[in-house]
Design an enzyme around this catalytic site. Structure first.
Site, PDB file in Angstrom:
ATOM      1  N   TYR A  73      62.231  39.514  80.974  1.00 16.24           N
ATOM      2  CA  TYR A  73      61.919  38.367  81.832  1.00 16.24           C
ATOM      3  C   TYR A  73      62.448  38.452  83.270  1.00 16.24           C
ATOM      4  O   TYR A  73      61.768  37.971  84.189  1.00 16.24           O
ATOM      5  CB  TYR A  73      62.294  37.054  81.132  1.00 16.24           C
ATOM      6  CG  TYR A  73      61.268  36.777  80.057  1.00 16.24           C
ATOM      7  CD1 TYR A  73      60.052  36.198  80.383  1.00 16.24           C
ATOM      8  CD2 TYR A  73      61.483  37.199  78.746  1.00 16.24           C
ATOM      9  CE1 TYR A  73      59.067  36.018  79.428  1.00 16.24           C
ATOM     10  CE2 TYR A  73      60.502  37.024  77.780  1.00 16.24           C
ATOM     11  CZ  TYR A  73      59.302  36.433  78.135  1.00 16.24           C
ATOM     12  OH  TYR A  73      58.326  36.275  77.189  1.00 16.24           O
ATOM     13  N   GLY A 133      50.595  36.258  71.930  1.00 13.75           N
ATOM     14  CA  GLY A 133      50.303  35.222  70.950  1.00 13.75           C
ATOM     15  C   GLY A 133      50.326  35.775  69.555  1.00 13.75           C
ATOM     16  O   GLY A 133      50.300  36.988  69.341  1.00 13.75           O
ATOM     17  N   GLN A 155      45.905  34.752  63.762  1.00 16.45           N
ATOM     18  CA  GLN A 155      45.721  33.819  62.647  1.00 16.45           C
ATOM     19  C   GLN A 155      46.088  34.487  61.316  1.00 16.45           C
ATOM     20  O   GLN A 155      45.599  35.592  61.018  1.00 16.45           O
ATOM     21  CB  GLN A 155      44.261  33.369  62.611  1.00 16.45           C
ATOM     22  CG  GLN A 155      44.071  32.007  62.017  1.00 16.45           C
ATOM     23  CD  GLN A 155      42.768  31.357  62.492  1.00 16.45           C
ATOM     24  OE1 GLN A 155      42.019  31.942  63.262  1.00 16.45           O
ATOM     25  NE2 GLN A 155      42.501  30.160  62.032  1.00 16.45           N
ATOM     26  N   ARG A 205      43.256  26.556  62.421  1.00 17.45           N
ATOM     27  CA  ARG A 205      43.322  26.765  63.870  1.00 17.45           C
ATOM     28  C   ARG A 205      44.441  25.933  64.481  1.00 17.45           C
ATOM     29  O   ARG A 205      45.108  26.349  65.412  1.00 17.45           O
ATOM     30  CB  ARG A 205      41.996  26.362  64.511  1.00 17.45           C
ATOM     31  CG  ARG A 205      40.973  27.442  64.455  1.00 17.45           C
ATOM     32  CD  ARG A 205      39.786  27.051  65.287  1.00 17.45           C
ATOM     33  NE  ARG A 205      38.847  28.157  65.371  1.00 17.45           N
ATOM     34  CZ  ARG A 205      37.819  28.175  66.182  1.00 17.45           C
ATOM     35  NH1 ARG A 205      37.594  27.159  66.982  1.00 17.45           N
ATOM     36  NH2 ARG A 205      37.002  29.198  66.205  1.00 17.45           N
ATOM     37  N   THR A 239      45.661  33.631  76.528  1.00 22.50           N
ATOM     38  CA  THR A 239      45.864  33.441  75.084  1.00 22.50           C
ATOM     39  C   THR A 239      45.094  32.219  74.588  1.00 22.50           C
ATOM     40  O   THR A 239      45.085  31.170  75.232  1.00 22.50           O
ATOM     41  CB  THR A 239      47.373  33.297  74.777  1.00 22.50           C
ATOM     42  OG1 THR A 239      48.033  34.476  75.215  1.00 22.50           O
ATOM     43  CG2 THR A 239      47.630  33.095  73.300  1.00 22.50           C
ATOM     44  N   SER A 270      42.041  31.666  81.865  1.00 17.87           N
ATOM     45  CA  SER A 270      40.876  32.536  82.122  1.00 17.87           C
ATOM     46  C   SER A 270      39.571  31.829  81.763  1.00 17.87           C
ATOM     47  O   SER A 270      38.499  32.182  82.270  1.00 17.87           O
ATOM     48  CB  SER A 270      40.995  33.858  81.367  1.00 17.87           C
ATOM     49  OG  SER A 270      41.111  33.603  79.990  1.00 17.87           O
ATOM     50  N   THR A 282      30.661  32.960  81.139  1.00 24.84           N
ATOM     51  CA  THR A 282      29.734  32.916  82.277  1.00 24.84           C
ATOM     52  C   THR A 282      29.141  34.305  82.517  1.00 24.84           C
ATOM     53  O   THR A 282      27.935  34.435  82.777  1.00 24.84           O
ATOM     54  CB  THR A 282      30.477  32.392  83.530  1.00 24.84           C
ATOM     55  OG1 THR A 282      30.759  31.002  83.327  1.00 24.84           O
ATOM     56  CG2 THR A 282      29.650  32.555  84.793  1.00 24.84           C
ATOM     57  N   ARG A 309      28.689  36.568  80.278  1.00 20.16           N
ATOM     58  CA  ARG A 309      27.722  36.812  79.185  1.00 20.16           C
ATOM     59  C   ARG A 309      26.416  36.052  79.432  1.00 20.16           C
ATOM     60  O   ARG A 309      25.334  36.561  79.148  1.00 20.16           O
ATOM     61  CB  ARG A 309      28.338  36.363  77.852  1.00 20.16           C
ATOM     62  CG  ARG A 309      29.419  37.285  77.349  1.00 20.16           C
ATOM     63  CD  ARG A 309      30.099  36.724  76.112  1.00 20.16           C
ATOM     64  NE  ARG A 309      31.083  37.656  75.580  1.00 20.16           N
ATOM     65  CZ  ARG A 309      32.205  37.275  74.977  1.00 20.16           C
ATOM     66  NH1 ARG A 309      32.486  36.003  74.802  1.00 20.16           N
ATOM     67  NH2 ARG A 309      33.050  38.176  74.507  1.00 20.16           N
ATOM     68  N   ARG A 325      25.146  35.132  82.361  1.00 24.48           N
ATOM     69  CA  ARG A 325      24.402  35.782  83.451  1.00 24.48           C
ATOM     70  C   ARG A 325      23.775  37.080  82.955  1.00 24.48           C
ATOM     71  O   ARG A 325      22.647  37.419  83.340  1.00 24.48           O
ATOM     72  CB  ARG A 325      25.321  36.030  84.641  1.00 24.48           C
ATOM     73  CG  ARG A 325      25.749  34.727  85.307  1.00 24.48           C
ATOM     74  CD  ARG A 325      26.876  34.942  86.276  1.00 24.48           C
ATOM     75  NE  ARG A 325      26.443  35.639  87.470  1.00 24.48           N
ATOM     76  CZ  ARG A 325      27.280  36.227  88.326  1.00 24.48           C
ATOM     77  NH1 ARG A 325      28.580  36.218  88.097  1.00 24.48           N
ATOM     78  NH2 ARG A 325      26.813  36.824  89.398  1.00 24.48           N
ATOM     79  N   HIS A 357      36.454  27.119  76.538  1.00 27.92           N
ATOM     80  CA  HIS A 357      36.152  28.502  76.156  1.00 27.92           C
ATOM     81  C   HIS A 357      36.135  28.491  74.626  1.00 27.92           C
ATOM     82  O   HIS A 357      37.169  28.632  73.981  1.00 27.92           O
ATOM     83  CB  HIS A 357      37.222  29.456  76.696  1.00 27.92           C
ATOM     84  CG  HIS A 357      37.149  30.827  76.080  1.00 27.92           C
ATOM     85  ND1 HIS A 357      36.058  31.653  76.232  1.00 27.92           N
ATOM     86  CD2 HIS A 357      38.026  31.519  75.308  1.00 27.92           C
ATOM     87  CE1 HIS A 357      36.281  32.789  75.582  1.00 27.92           C
ATOM     88  NE2 HIS A 357      37.448  32.730  75.003  1.00 27.92           N
TER      89      HIS A 357
END
Ligand SMILES: NC(=O)c1ccc[n+]([C@@H]2O[C@H](COP(=O)([O-])OP(=O)(O)OC[C@H]3O[C@@H](n4cnc5c(N)ncnc54)[C@H](O)[C@@H]3O)[C@@H](O)[C@H]2O)c1
Length: 320
Positions: free
Chosen positions: A72, A86, A89, A95, A126, A150, A156, A158, A160, A182
């Protein structure tokens, strides 16, 4: 954009989480030649050491770049701190349980970043990216413009790509956005999609024949389900998201003011607030500089509000 003297200082990016997404992003960053230093931080130190050794072998063949395994304190002086850390699962885990586990991980990570870099610009990938970016904003106390998710940058792209294939055009000449979460409740904005400023509806009528309702549903679903399709075949997605992260970081480092669909605190548009979602946003050196109030038809507005409700319900369960 002309370079200012501060652009001559080598840029430093610190990546927390050196799994598939983090290391693929580091690789893309190295090949882009945009930074002088890349730091990888991960709880799995031995594998990270291996990743750093492997990446360093590419340095003599690409760009002079210092790539190190760090901790850090190495967040100090980073132009952007990118989080891709992260838990994955576990079998039988819901979830929501995964979200709670990842929020606990973030509650450990964020104070450590701030200890060494009090005003960082944080870019999170993440998942669930919108909720964890909101949690990062809350946990850090930073201005929202410095905490970016992100978001739908990948969706977007995909969208386009799917439209460009349908019309046999360069995807860069197709202007269309996926907004909202997302994830499953994301919204494809058909009403303002355009080619050279020509609304898609008119373009289709005049040039290529109608995009019928079935076409729209098929393309929207194809974009929404792309990650599931890839994961069912290769277990994870990482190349395109890594390039998406690179695109966001490039716009920050070079102060490009690019309009990108990233996740940020919605400033009361369409009656939505206190939630992170993706909308077309101007990204520059300070992070998200402006969120653009994209024009939506009634159905799109309703879908965006539903997307916000899904996010807010999850946020409530976290008691942040
Ligand atoms: N936003 C997007 O468009 C998008 C696309 C693909 C994947 N993702 C998400 O990115 C995340 C990473 O995916 P991946 O495939 O790289 O997973 P991965 O399992 O390969 O990597 C995760 C890394 O995080 C590390 N980690 C766990 N806890 C940590 C902690 N406390 N501190 C530091 N490191 C820690 C793990 O050791 C591991 O190396 C996932 O949440 C995934 O869903 C997002």
């Amino acid at each position: 954009m002309t370079d200012s003297p501060s652009d001559l200082k080598p840029h430093k990016i610190t990546i927390i989480g050196s799994g598939k997404v983090g290391t693929t992003f580091a690789y893309a960053l190295l090949l882009s030649g945009q930074v002088g230093e890349i730091v990888l931080i991960d709880v799995d130190k031995r594998r990270t050491e291996g990743e750093v050794m492997d990446l360093n072998d590419a340095v003599p063949l690409s760009h002079p770049t210092r790539i190190i395994q760090g901790d850090y304190p190495d967040c100090a002086g980073a132009d952007v701190v990118v989080i891709t850390a992260g838990a994955s699962q576990k079998p039988g885990e819901t979830r929501l349980d995964l979200l709670k586990r990842n929020t606990a991980i973030f509650a450990g990570i964020i104070p450590q970043i701030l200890r060494h870099n009090p005003q960082p610009l944080i870019l999170n990938a993440t998942n669930p990216v919108d909720i964890l970016s909101y949690a990062t904003w809350k946990l850090s106390g930073l201005p929202a413009q410095r905490v970016i998710g992100s978001g739908t940058i990948l969706d977007t792209a995909r969208f386009r790509a799917a439209l460009s294939q349908r019309f046999n055009l360069d995807a860069r000449s197709v202007h269309a956005y996926i907004i909202g979460e997302h994830g499953d409740s994301e919204v494809a904005v058909w009403s303002s999609a355009n080619i050279a400023g020509i609304p898609l509806v008119d373009y289709c009528r005049e040039v290529k024949g109608e995009v019928c309702k079935e076409d729209r549903v098929r393309i929207s679903e194809q974009v929404r389900d792309a990650a599931y399709e890839i994961i069912s075949r290769k277990g994870a997605t990482f190349y395109a998201v890594a390039v998406g992260l690179l695109r966001i970081v490039e716009s920050i480092l070079r102060d490009q003011h690019s309009v990108l669909s990233v996740s940020n605190l919605v400033p009361g548009y369409y009656g939505i607030e206190d939630v992170y979602l993706s909308l077309p946003s101007v990204v520059g050196r300070g992070g998200v500089e402006r969120i653009l109030p994209i024009t939506l038809d009634e159905a799109e507005q309703a879908a965006l509000r539903r997307s916000a409700e899904v996010m807010q319900e999850n946020i409530r369960q976290l008691n942040l």
